[in-house]
Design an enzyme around this catalytic site. Structure first.
Site, mmCIF file in Angstrom:
data_model
loop_
_atom_site.group_PDB
_atom_site.id
_atom_site.type_symbol
_atom_site.label_atom_id
_atom_site.label_comp_id
_atom_site.label_asym_id
_atom_site.label_seq_id
_atom_site.Cartn_x
_atom_site.Cartn_y
_atom_site.Cartn_z
ATOM 1 N N GLY A 152 0.811 -1.218 0.000
ATOM 2 C CA GLY A 152 0.000 0.000 0.000
ATOM 3 C C GLY A 152 0.838 1.258 0.000
ATOM 4 O O GLY A 152 1.983 1.269 -0.472
ATOM 5 N N ASP B 33 3.248 4.246 0.530
ATOM 6 C CA ASP B 33 4.551 4.446 1.154
ATOM 7 C C ASP B 33 4.357 5.437 2.298
ATOM 8 O O ASP B 33 4.049 6.617 2.082
ATOM 9 C CB ASP B 33 5.552 4.988 0.121
ATOM 10 C CG ASP B 33 6.953 5.101 0.702
ATOM 11 O OD1 ASP B 33 7.087 5.601 1.835
ATOM 12 O OD2 ASP B 33 7.908 4.689 0.012
ATOM 13 N N LEU B 34 4.524 4.954 3.514
ATOM 14 C CA LEU B 34 4.193 5.778 4.679
ATOM 15 C C LEU B 34 5.219 6.881 4.907
ATOM 16 O O LEU B 34 4.919 7.864 5.590
ATOM 17 C CB LEU B 34 4.037 4.884 5.909
ATOM 18 C CG LEU B 34 2.845 3.906 5.809
ATOM 19 C CD1 LEU B 34 2.799 2.969 7.011
ATOM 20 C CD2 LEU B 34 1.521 4.652 5.666
ATOM 21 N N HIS C 171 -7.436 5.613 -7.434
ATOM 22 C CA HIS C 171 -8.675 5.245 -8.125
ATOM 23 C C HIS C 171 -8.480 4.999 -9.615
ATOM 24 O O HIS C 171 -9.031 4.013 -10.142
ATOM 25 C CB HIS C 171 -9.760 6.304 -7.879
ATOM 26 C CG HIS C 171 -10.185 6.391 -6.444
ATOM 27 N ND1 HIS C 171 -11.245 7.151 -6.013
ATOM 28 C CD2 HIS C 171 -9.674 5.798 -5.329
ATOM 29 C CE1 HIS C 171 -11.372 7.037 -4.695
ATOM 30 N NE2 HIS C 171 -10.428 6.226 -4.263
ATOM 31 N N ASP D 125 -9.442 1.813 1.792
ATOM 32 C CA ASP D 125 -9.619 2.616 0.585
ATOM 33 C C ASP D 125 -9.159 1.860 -0.666
ATOM 34 O O ASP D 125 -8.880 0.662 -0.624
ATOM 35 C CB ASP D 125 -8.880 3.962 0.743
ATOM 36 C CG ASP D 125 -7.391 3.804 1.021
ATOM 37 O OD1 ASP D 125 -6.741 2.966 0.369
ATOM 38 O OD2 ASP D 125 -6.881 4.535 1.885
HETATM 39 O O1 T3D Z 1 -2.985 9.650 1.352
HETATM 40 C C1 T3D Z 1 -2.871 8.517 0.943
HETATM 41 O O2 T3D Z 1 -2.146 8.232 -0.014
HETATM 42 C C2 T3D Z 1 -3.629 7.430 1.673
HETATM 43 C C3 T3D Z 1 -3.543 6.098 1.073
HETATM 44 C C4 T3D Z 1 -3.553 4.975 1.851
HETATM 45 C C5 T3D Z 1 -3.503 3.628 1.293
HETATM 46 C C6 T3D Z 1 -2.821 2.603 2.170
HETATM 47 O O3 T3D Z 1 -2.289 1.679 1.614
HETATM 48 S S1 T3D Z 1 -2.769 2.794 3.859
HETATM 49 C C7 T3D Z 1 -1.852 1.360 4.419
HETATM 50 C C8 T3D Z 1 -0.356 1.546 4.300
HETATM 51 N N1 T3D Z 1 0.364 0.297 4.573
HETATM 52 C C9 T3D Z 1 0.633 -0.136 5.780
HETATM 53 O O4 T3D Z 1 0.262 0.435 6.791
HETATM 54 C C10 T3D Z 1 1.476 -1.412 5.874
HETATM 55 C C11 T3D Z 1 2.734 -1.145 6.679
HETATM 56 N N2 T3D Z 1 3.612 -2.329 6.677
HETATM 57 C C12 T3D Z 1 3.463 -3.345 7.540
HETATM 58 O O5 T3D Z 1 2.576 -3.390 8.366
HETATM 59 C C13 T3D Z 1 4.481 -4.455 7.442
HETATM 60 O O6 T3D Z 1 5.558 -4.003 6.644
HETATM 61 C C14 T3D Z 1 3.925 -5.778 6.849
HETATM 62 C C15 T3D Z 1 3.037 -6.465 7.902
HETATM 63 C C16 T3D Z 1 3.132 -5.537 5.579
HETATM 64 C C17 T3D Z 1 5.113 -6.717 6.495
HETATM 65 O O7 T3D Z 1 5.924 -6.871 7.644
HETATM 66 P P1 T3D Z 1 7.388 -7.517 7.521
HETATM 67 O O8 T3D Z 1 7.851 -7.743 8.917
HETATM 68 O O9 T3D Z 1 7.365 -8.662 6.589
HETATM 69 O O10 T3D Z 1 8.289 -6.401 6.799
HETATM 70 P P2 T3D Z 1 8.844 -5.042 7.423
HETATM 71 O O11 T3D Z 1 10.142 -5.285 8.098
HETATM 72 O O12 T3D Z 1 7.786 -4.362 8.209
HETATM 73 O O13 T3D Z 1 9.088 -4.150 6.095
HETATM 74 C C18 T3D Z 1 10.251 -4.311 5.281
HETATM 75 C C19 T3D Z 1 10.711 -2.935 4.876
HETATM 76 O O14 T3D Z 1 9.656 -2.304 4.139
HETATM 77 C C20 T3D Z 1 10.969 -2.041 6.092
HETATM 78 O O15 T3D Z 1 12.006 -1.148 5.750
HETATM 79 P P3 T3D Z 1 13.490 -1.352 6.393
HETATM 80 O O16 T3D Z 1 13.318 -1.412 7.883
HETATM 81 O O17 T3D Z 1 13.983 -2.665 5.816
HETATM 82 O O18 T3D Z 1 14.263 -0.162 5.917
HETATM 83 C C21 T3D Z 1 9.666 -1.271 6.237
HETATM 84 O O19 T3D Z 1 9.827 -0.032 6.887
HETATM 85 C C22 T3D Z 1 9.304 -1.083 4.774
HETATM 86 N N3 T3D Z 1 7.855 -0.864 4.621
HETATM 87 C C23 T3D Z 1 6.873 -1.765 4.826
HETATM 88 N N4 T3D Z 1 5.702 -1.211 4.584
HETATM 89 C C24 T3D Z 1 5.926 0.064 4.209
HETATM 90 C C25 T3D Z 1 7.312 0.297 4.245
HETATM 91 N N5 T3D Z 1 7.855 1.464 3.927
HETATM 92 C C26 T3D Z 1 7.003 2.466 3.578
HETATM 93 N N6 T3D Z 1 5.665 2.305 3.520
HETATM 94 C C27 T3D Z 1 5.090 1.133 3.825
HETATM 95 N N7 T3D Z 1 3.749 0.992 3.717
#
Ligand code: T3D
Length: 218
Positions: A61, A63-64, A83, A138
């Site tokens: 989803g 990029d936070l 969309h 969304d």
């Molecule tokens: O205004 C708008 O645009 C609103 C739109 C919203 C739409 C959406 O999609 S809101 C939802 C956003 N997504 C999330 O909240 C998911 C966040 N991620 C997680 O919860 C976990 O990463 C997972 C459960 C999906 C996977 O966990 P895991 O343990 O396998 O991986 P990890 O270690 O968390 O992630 C690996 C890397 O990816 C890590 O970076 P690093 O530490 O190796 O440098 C992590 O920070 C990065 N990463 C994961 N998800 C995101 C991300 N970086 C940026 N944005 C992310 N969403």
């Protein structure tokens, strides 16, 4: 390398989301690259599409980091960025297969659910991450997940934020098939190839002419 790569094998177009270092989280460049790839998918010579992710994630989803750096009007950004691509997937007059190779979270889950079917690697996971950061599902999430699972299960899942394994997702009917990770590419290509070769008009012609159909996939 583009943030969404395309590759062609006969009538099958594969789109690979390509920001593996962040599990293919969406930033502005990836929205644009996916839009271009979906435009390519509209070519009549493409008869089936596979959507997958590079590395160990499918798509997590938004990029936070980008979200944090430019908060602003979420609704406007969804309408501008998400969309059009969700609608482009739905408007394709050909099957779209999500080959879910890893985590599908937030809008990545919504996009997987916008596809016609989902094949998953056994290591894949499905995370309705929205609730964890105070958003509603969304990018079509509330629409597609409800239709796939029914209202009660969709509501319970989306409000729990619980990570679902590939096996659980298959048991719920979210995923058609779960395969060993290393065989997902091959199996997706096989399913896409079968769908691409299916009849459009020739079946009717063959029936009316009282002969065996000769399906060519066109
Ligand atoms: O205004 C708008 O645009 C609103 C739109 C919203 C739409 C959406 O999609 S809101 C939802 C956003 N997504 C999330 O909240 C998911 C966040 N991620 C997680 O919860 C976990 O990463 C997972 C459960 C999906 C996977 O966990 P895991 O343990 O396998 O991986 P990890 O270690 O968390 O992630 C690996 C890397 O990816 C890590 O970076 P690093 O530490 O190796 O440098 C992590 O920070 C990065 N990463 C994961 N998800 C995101 C991300 N970086 C940026 N944005 C992310 N969403």
């Amino acid at each position: 390398m583009a943030e969404a790569e395309t590759s062609r094998d006969g009538a099958v177009l594969t789109i690979t989301l390509n920001r593996p270092e962040v599990l293919n989280a969406f930033n502005a460049a990836m929205h644009e690259a996916l839009a271009a790839a979906l435009k390519e998918a509209g070519d009549p010579s493409v008869r089936a599409v596979v959507l997958t992710g590079a590395g160990r994630g499918f798509c997590v989803g938004q990029d936070l980091t980008e979200f944090r750096d430019s908060p602003g009007d979420i609704g406007r950004r969804l309408r501008k960025n998400y969309h059009p691509n969700v609608l482009a997937i739905r408007r394709l007059e050909k099957p779209v297969i999500a080959a879910v190779n890893g985590a599908a979270a937030g809008a990545g889950l919504s996009i997987a659910c916008a596809c016609d079917i989902r094949l998953a690697a056994d290591s894949a996971s499905f995370v309705p991450a929205f609730i964890n950061i105070g958003l509603i599902p969304d990018s079509g999430g509330s629409y597609f997940v409800t239709r796939l699972l029914g209202y009660a299960r969709a509501f319970e899942w989306m409000t729990s934020g619980r990570k679902l394994s590939a096996a659980e997702a298959q048991a719920w009917g979210l995923v058609s098939e779960v395969v060993e990770g290393e065989t997902l590419v091959e199996r997706s290509a096989e399913v896409a190839g079968q769908l691409a070769a299916m009849p459009t008009r020739e079946g009717v012609a063959a029936f009316l002419e009282k002969r065996e159909p000769r399906f060519t996939g066109s």
